[in-house]
Design an enzyme around this catalytic site. Structure first.
Site, PDB file in Angstrom:
ATOM      1  N   CYS A  58       0.797  -1.227   0.000  1.00  0.00           N
ATOM      2  CA  CYS A  58       0.000   0.000   0.000  1.00  0.00           C
ATOM      3  C   CYS A  58       0.827   1.274   0.000  1.00  0.00           C
ATOM      4  CB  CYS A  58      -0.969  -0.014   1.180  1.00  0.00           C
ATOM      5  SG  CYS A  58      -2.158  -1.372   1.093  1.00  0.00           S
ATOM      6  N   HIS A 105      -2.442   8.530   5.928  1.00  0.00           N
ATOM      7  CA  HIS A 105      -2.841   7.234   5.370  1.00  0.00           C
ATOM      8  C   HIS A 105      -4.301   6.974   5.753  1.00  0.00           C
ATOM      9  CE1 HIS A 105      -2.275   3.233   3.729  1.00  0.00           C
ATOM     10  NE2 HIS A 105      -2.722   2.705   4.848  1.00  0.00           N
ATOM     11  N   GLU A 111      -0.613   6.071  13.348  1.00  0.00           N
ATOM     12  CA  GLU A 111      -0.312   7.317  12.644  1.00  0.00           C
ATOM     13  C   GLU A 111      -0.311   8.513  13.576  1.00  0.00           C
ATOM     14  OE1 GLU A 111      -1.335   8.526   8.426  1.00  0.00           O
ATOM     15  OE2 GLU A 111      -2.991   7.223   8.981  1.00  0.00           O
ATOM     16  N   LYS A 140      -9.321   8.791   2.182  1.00  0.00           N
ATOM     17  CA  LYS A 140      -9.912   7.448   2.089  1.00  0.00           C
ATOM     18  C   LYS A 140     -11.346   7.432   2.618  1.00  0.00           C
ATOM     19  CE  LYS A 140      -5.614   4.742   2.368  1.00  0.00           C
ATOM     20  NZ  LYS A 140      -4.633   5.831   2.600  1.00  0.00           N
ATOM     21  N   HIS A 182      -9.857   2.785  -0.083  1.00  0.00           N
ATOM     22  CA  HIS A 182      -8.440   2.405  -0.063  1.00  0.00           C
ATOM     23  C   HIS A 182      -8.133   1.562  -1.297  1.00  0.00           C
ATOM     24  CE1 HIS A 182      -4.541   1.283   1.036  1.00  0.00           C
ATOM     25  NE2 HIS A 182      -4.717   0.779   2.245  1.00  0.00           N
ATOM     26  N   PHE A 186       1.047  -3.407   4.334  1.00  0.00           N
ATOM     27  CA  PHE A 186       1.351  -4.747   4.812  1.00  0.00           C
ATOM     28  C   PHE A 186       2.801  -5.093   4.475  1.00  0.00           C
ATOM     29  CE2 PHE A 186      -3.227  -6.657   4.686  1.00  0.00           C
ATOM     30  CZ  PHE A 186      -3.582  -5.832   5.734  1.00  0.00           C
TER      31      PHE A 186
END
Length: 423
Positions: free
Chosen positions: A170, A310, A321, A342, A347, A406
């Site tokens: 990502c 993010h 975050e 998002k 996403h 990930f």
């Protein structure tokens, strides 16, 4: 080795609710959400049945029937946005040595849509153990090799320089643009067409995220399902899309009178070497990426006017975050606006980092910070200014955009006005 300054002079975007940069920016500034019940297939067998789908018609957006036949949906996104970015830049690509023009494309899951469809075709809906290859599309090989994305994009703009695919989960969208900027900075090329694309809304992807309960089961209210930093959030909303940029050396762009959206002033990536999907709560690795990106940009934390988060809408990520921003920006973290797009476009895995770079550059261009939609009940552990619900007029000279993926990937990019004062 040269150290040239790199700027964004062209932007192309395909996103849920906004095909084209203008429609994308309108969606964000109006705080509208593009999340809905999945329409690409019957989602009823799955735990999470919502997604942010792009209303994209390949032929309507200029692709020939042959291009449509040989390319996966994600590759189609890349070609259309590359052409938009090239046109937006005003650069006459035919007047540039093609060996000095490169391409870098990020993608987390490659040709997922095409591979899923072709497997269903050759296996007769999964009923055949021994598949019949004669039913497969003639260009199936291109679906297996994500390098085809870079090849198609290079053909679209006539680039004959370096052509690469970056796949770091990502953070692919940030990392692809960071890599492209570095090639311009070091003098390997004069122009890069850089960005990322993913079209992951398919049964196999939905099933995979269902298995780890990462996506939201809020199927009765798709429009409000994506809730970054909200105390009632319960997982992210899958999306799709693409953003591509034209990157050039600053002085060359100025000489030809190009519109300059922003300078790619700093970039860094780190890995937590900790867990495939887990994040340490202190946000140390993301904070380190932000710190190094700021150092490269020669900016103090106080110079940052906006943070594009993010903000996936999972408790683990949002708290990680928040800690990372406090760790890297200090007390300024409590003063700077932070938001997650998002909440509106979902996403899109590897593509989202580039889409968020587009949002950040447009925020600088227009002096408006996009909101975090659906943020009605703030999580007490996420106590920063997350620009809830409504866009905010705010002059922005420097932005940090971050990504988390990930595998432990953590990336950060600093965009700034070229005329900024440095530390």
């Amino acid at each position: 080795m040269s150290s040239r300054r790199v700027v964004i002079t062209g932007i192309g975007v395909i996103a849920p609710g906004g095909v084209g940069t203008k429609d994308f920016w309108s969606l964000l500034t109006e705080g509208r959400t593009a999340t809905r019940r999945i329409s690409f297939f019957d989602p009823s067998p799955f735990r999470s049945q919502v997604a942010a789908e792009a209303d994209f018609d390949a032929e309507l957006h200029g692709l020939t029937p042959q291009e449509v036949r040989r390319t996966d949906r994600a590759a189609q996104f890349a070609v259309v946005t590359a052409r938009e970015a090239a046109a937006d830049s005003g650069l006459e690509f035919t007047g540039v040595d093609p060996h000095r023009v490169g391409v870098t494309v990020g993608s987390a899951v490659g040709a997922t849509t095409g591979l899923d469809w072709e497997y269903r075709t050759v296996s007769d809906g999964g009923r055949l153990d021994l598949v019949d290859h004669t039913y497969a599309v003639p260009h199936l090989y291109d679906y297996f090799v994500p390098s085809s994305f870079a090849a198609e994009t290079a053909w679209a703009v006539g680039a004959e320089g370096p052509a690469t695919v970056v796949s770091t989960g990502c953070t692919s969208g940030l990392d692809a643009v960071g890599h492209g900027a570095e090639l311009v900075r070091e003098g390997t090329v004069d122009v890069m067409v850089a960005g990322a694309t993913d079209a992951p809304i398919s049964p196999i992807t939905v099933a995979c995220f269902d298995a780890i309960k990462a996506t939201t089961p809020r199927n009765d209210d798709p429009e409000h399902a994506s809730r970054p930093f909200d105390g009632t959030r319960n997982g992210f909303v899958l999306g799709e899309g693409c953003a591509v940029f034209v990157l050039e050396e600053l002085e060359s762009a100025r000489r030809r009178g190009a519109r300059i959206y922003a300078e790619v002033a700093g970039y860094a990536s780190r890995c937590n070497a900790y867990h495939m999907t887990g994040l340490r709560p202190d946000g140390r690795e993301m904070a380190e990426a932000v710190r190094v990106a700021l150092d490269e940009a020669r900016l103090n934390p106080e110079a940052i006017d906006y943070v594009n988060a993010h903000g996936s809408g999972t408790k683990q990520n949002d708290r990680h975050e928040t800690a990372a921003f406090k760790r890297s920006l200090g007390e300024h973290a409590y003063r700077v606006p932070v938001s997650s797009i998002k909440s509106m476009v979902g996403h899109s895995l590897g593509a989202i980092g580039s889409i968020e770079i587009a949002a950040s550059a447009l925020a600088m261009e227009h002096g408006v910070v996009p909101p975090t939609a659906n943020l009605h009940t703030p999580d007490p552990e996420c106590d920063l200014d997350y620009v809830p619900l409504t866009a905010r007029e705010h002059r922005t000279d420097a932005v940090v955009s971050v990504g988390s993926g990930f595998g432990g990937f953590q990336s950060a990019m600093v965009l700034a006005r070229p005329e900024r004062s440095t530390a």
